[in-house]
Design a protein around this motif. Structure first.
Motif, PDB file in Angstrom:
ATOM      1  N   GLU A 138       0.871  -1.127   0.140  1.00  0.00           N
ATOM      2  CA  GLU A 138       0.062  -0.163  -0.117  1.00  0.00           C
ATOM      3  C   GLU A 138       0.975   1.284  -0.044  1.00  0.00           C
ATOM      4  N   ALA A 139       2.070   1.253   0.826  1.00  0.00           N
ATOM      5  CA  ALA A 139       2.938   2.179   0.560  1.00  0.00           C
ATOM      6  C   ALA A 139       3.307   2.388  -0.662  1.00  0.00           C
ATOM      7  N   LYS A 140       4.048   1.517  -1.326  1.00  0.00           N
ATOM      8  CA  LYS A 140       4.533   1.501  -2.654  1.00  0.00           C
ATOM      9  C   LYS A 140       3.645   1.944  -3.827  1.00  0.00           C
ATOM     10  N   GLN A 141       2.062   1.815  -3.514  1.00  0.00           N
ATOM     11  CA  GLN A 141       1.277   2.270  -4.388  1.00  0.00           C
ATOM     12  C   GLN A 141       1.029   3.730  -4.091  1.00  0.00           C
ATOM     13  N   PHE A 142       1.017   4.145  -2.738  1.00  0.00           N
ATOM     14  CA  PHE A 142       0.835   5.621  -2.438  1.00  0.00           C
ATOM     15  C   PHE A 142       2.000   6.489  -3.018  1.00  0.00           C
ATOM     16  N   ALA A 143       3.120   5.643  -3.117  1.00  0.00           N
ATOM     17  CA  ALA A 143       4.355   6.426  -3.788  1.00  0.00           C
ATOM     18  C   ALA A 143       4.279   6.631  -5.276  1.00  0.00           C
ATOM     19  N   GLU A 144       3.681   5.426  -5.732  1.00  0.00           N
ATOM     20  CA  GLU A 144       3.692   5.667  -7.380  1.00  0.00           C
ATOM     21  C   GLU A 144       2.540   6.610  -7.536  1.00  0.00           C
ATOM     22  N   GLU A 145       1.624   6.606  -7.066  1.00  0.00           N
ATOM     23  CA  GLU A 145       0.420   7.512  -7.384  1.00  0.00           C
ATOM     24  C   GLU A 145       0.890   9.038  -7.235  1.00  0.00           C
ATOM     25  N   ASN A 146       1.911   9.172  -6.229  1.00  0.00           N
ATOM     26  CA  ASN A 146       2.400  10.472  -5.949  1.00  0.00           C
ATOM     27  C   ASN A 146       3.521  11.063  -6.770  1.00  0.00           C
ATOM     28  N   GLY A 147       3.946  10.157  -7.476  1.00  0.00           N
ATOM     29  CA  GLY A 147       5.544  10.310  -8.173  1.00  0.00           C
ATOM     30  C   GLY A 147       6.701  10.209  -7.110  1.00  0.00           C
ATOM     31  N   LEU A 148       6.527   9.283  -6.184  1.00  0.00           N
ATOM     32  CA  LEU A 148       7.866   9.532  -5.021  1.00  0.00           C
ATOM     33  C   LEU A 148       8.860   8.301  -5.287  1.00  0.00           C
ATOM     34  N   LEU A 149       9.862   8.385  -4.851  1.00  0.00           N
ATOM     35  CA  LEU A 149      10.688   7.273  -4.737  1.00  0.00           C
ATOM     36  C   LEU A 149      10.272   6.508  -3.474  1.00  0.00           C
ATOM     37  N   PHE A 150      10.554   5.114  -3.279  1.00  0.00           N
ATOM     38  CA  PHE A 150       9.954   4.576  -2.111  1.00  0.00           C
ATOM     39  C   PHE A 150      10.802   3.303  -1.751  1.00  0.00           C
ATOM     40  N   LEU A 151      11.144   3.236  -0.571  1.00  0.00           N
ATOM     41  CA  LEU A 151      11.737   2.100   0.104  1.00  0.00           C
ATOM     42  C   LEU A 151      11.571   1.915   1.634  1.00  0.00           C
ATOM     43  N   GLU A 152      11.544   0.689   2.100  1.00  0.00           N
ATOM     44  CA  GLU A 152      11.495   0.737   3.450  1.00  0.00           C
ATOM     45  C   GLU A 152      12.985   0.555   4.116  1.00  0.00           C
ATOM     46  N   ALA A 153      13.340   1.015   5.422  1.00  0.00           N
ATOM     47  CA  ALA A 153      14.562   1.063   5.908  1.00  0.00           C
ATOM     48  C   ALA A 153      14.523   0.677   7.386  1.00  0.00           C
ATOM     49  N   SER A 154      15.691   0.534   7.974  1.00  0.00           N
ATOM     50  CA  SER A 154      15.727   0.426   9.489  1.00  0.00           C
ATOM     51  C   SER A 154      16.765   1.072   9.883  1.00  0.00           C
ATOM     52  N   ALA A 155      16.637   2.409  10.591  1.00  0.00           N
ATOM     53  CA  ALA A 155      17.637   2.970  11.449  1.00  0.00           C
ATOM     54  C   ALA A 155      18.434   2.271  12.367  1.00  0.00           C
ATOM     55  N   LYS A 156      17.885   1.176  12.831  1.00  0.00           N
ATOM     56  CA  LYS A 156      18.292   0.447  13.841  1.00  0.00           C
ATOM     57  C   LYS A 156      19.429  -0.570  13.228  1.00  0.00           C
ATOM     58  N   THR A 157      19.094  -1.242  12.197  1.00  0.00           N
ATOM     59  CA  THR A 157      19.998  -2.073  11.637  1.00  0.00           C
ATOM     60  C   THR A 157      21.175  -1.450  10.537  1.00  0.00           C
ATOM     61  N   GLY A 158      20.382  -0.370   9.978  1.00  0.00           N
ATOM     62  CA  GLY A 158      21.150   0.380   8.872  1.00  0.00           C
ATOM     63  C   GLY A 158      20.754  -0.185   7.552  1.00  0.00           C
ATOM     64  N   GLU A 159      19.609  -0.968   7.662  1.00  0.00           N
ATOM     65  CA  GLU A 159      19.024  -1.473   6.299  1.00  0.00           C
ATOM     66  C   GLU A 159      18.471  -0.495   5.447  1.00  0.00           C
ATOM     67  N   ASN A 160      19.010  -0.348   4.168  1.00  0.00           N
ATOM     68  CA  ASN A 160      18.568   0.571   3.310  1.00  0.00           C
ATOM     69  C   ASN A 160      18.584   2.145   3.572  1.00  0.00           C
ATOM     70  N   VAL A 161      19.292   2.427   4.714  1.00  0.00           N
ATOM     71  CA  VAL A 161      19.624   3.798   5.045  1.00  0.00           C
ATOM     72  C   VAL A 161      20.417   4.541   4.139  1.00  0.00           C
ATOM     73  N   GLU A 162      21.604   3.802   3.707  1.00  0.00           N
ATOM     74  CA  GLU A 162      22.458   4.357   2.662  1.00  0.00           C
ATOM     75  C   GLU A 162      21.719   4.506   1.313  1.00  0.00           C
ATOM     76  N   ASP A 163      20.870   3.697   1.067  1.00  0.00           N
ATOM     77  CA  ASP A 163      20.225   3.814  -0.250  1.00  0.00           C
ATOM     78  C   ASP A 163      19.314   4.690  -0.332  1.00  0.00           C
ATOM     79  N   ALA A 164      18.744   5.045   0.894  1.00  0.00           N
ATOM     80  CA  ALA A 164      17.467   6.205   0.791  1.00  0.00           C
ATOM     81  C   ALA A 164      18.228   7.741   0.371  1.00  0.00           C
TER      82      ALA A 164
END
Length: 215
Positions: A138-164
């Motif tokens: 649903e978040a991905k759909q919201f992003a697509e509808e509004n022309g946004l880049l999107f990803l999930e991340a974790s500030a705790k583990t560092g997952e995808n933080v760099e990518d964001a």
């Protein structure tokens, strides 16, 4: 190399926006310090961080403004939207209310930044899968509808933080290359630094204190 501290070609201004407690400051800290702050205090007004990254062989300095999520600070933080090249809009995947408020944050971002500002939606706390309250789809759909880049991340583990931070920078750099971002426009959020004087100080380094002057 006397010019090492200024060894970058561009400065990109970022802002981080979203509800209180979604982990905006923790994302910034993880990106700039490679550490997780377990007891991250709520931001009062704005905080600031920098880091130099590389995109397509170009060194880019990110100036990142972390804004307070509380409503009482909105008048202050809105002034920092102006002249942002990138906006990281954050929600907490375990708290649906923070997702439901995204439309309000997006309206602010659209109204207060320039049309070419790159907005990336970040679902933080991806490490808390068992407590998930907002689906990835649903978040991905919201992003697509509004022309946004999107990803999930974790500030705790560092997952995808760099990518964001990097994905937003890549898009901004692409906009520079294809000419859709006018570097001469004050509100572009980008400064080009072709070279630094030997051992000298760059005179057009942005002054944080003057940021947000709407005059």
């Amino acid at each position: 190399m006397a010019t090492a501290p200024y060894n970058y070609s561009y400065i990109f201004k970022y802002i981080i926006i979203g509800d209180m407690g979604v982990g905006k400051s923790c994302l910034l800290h993880q990106f700039t310090e490679k550490k997780f702050m377990a007891d991250c205090p709520h931001t009062i007004g704005v905080e600031f961080g920098t880091r130099i990254i590389e995109v397509s062989g170009q060194k880019i300095k990110l100036q990142i403004w972390d804004t307070a999520g509380q409503e009482r600070f909105r008048a202050v933080t809105r002034s920092y939207y102006r002249g942002a090249a990138g906006a990281l809009m954050v929600y907490d995947i375990t708290r649906r209310s923070t997702y439901n408020h995204l439309s309000s944050w997006l309206t602010d971002a659209r109204n207060l930044t320039n049309p070419n500002t790159v907005i990336i939606l970040i679902g933080n706390k991806a490490d808390l899968e068992a407590q998930r309250d907002v689906t990835y789809e649903e978040a991905k759909q919201f992003a697509e509808e509004n022309g946004l880049l999107f990803l999930e991340a974790s500030a705790k583990t560092g997952e995808n933080v760099e990518d964001a931070f990097l994905e937003a920078a890549k898009k901004i750099y692409q906009n520079i290359q294809d000419g859709s971002l006018d570097l001469n426009a004050a509100e572009s959020g980008v400064q080009h630094k072709p070279s630094a004087p030997q051992g000298g100080r760059l005179t057009n380094e942005p002054q944080p204190q003057r940021e947000g002057c709407g005059c």
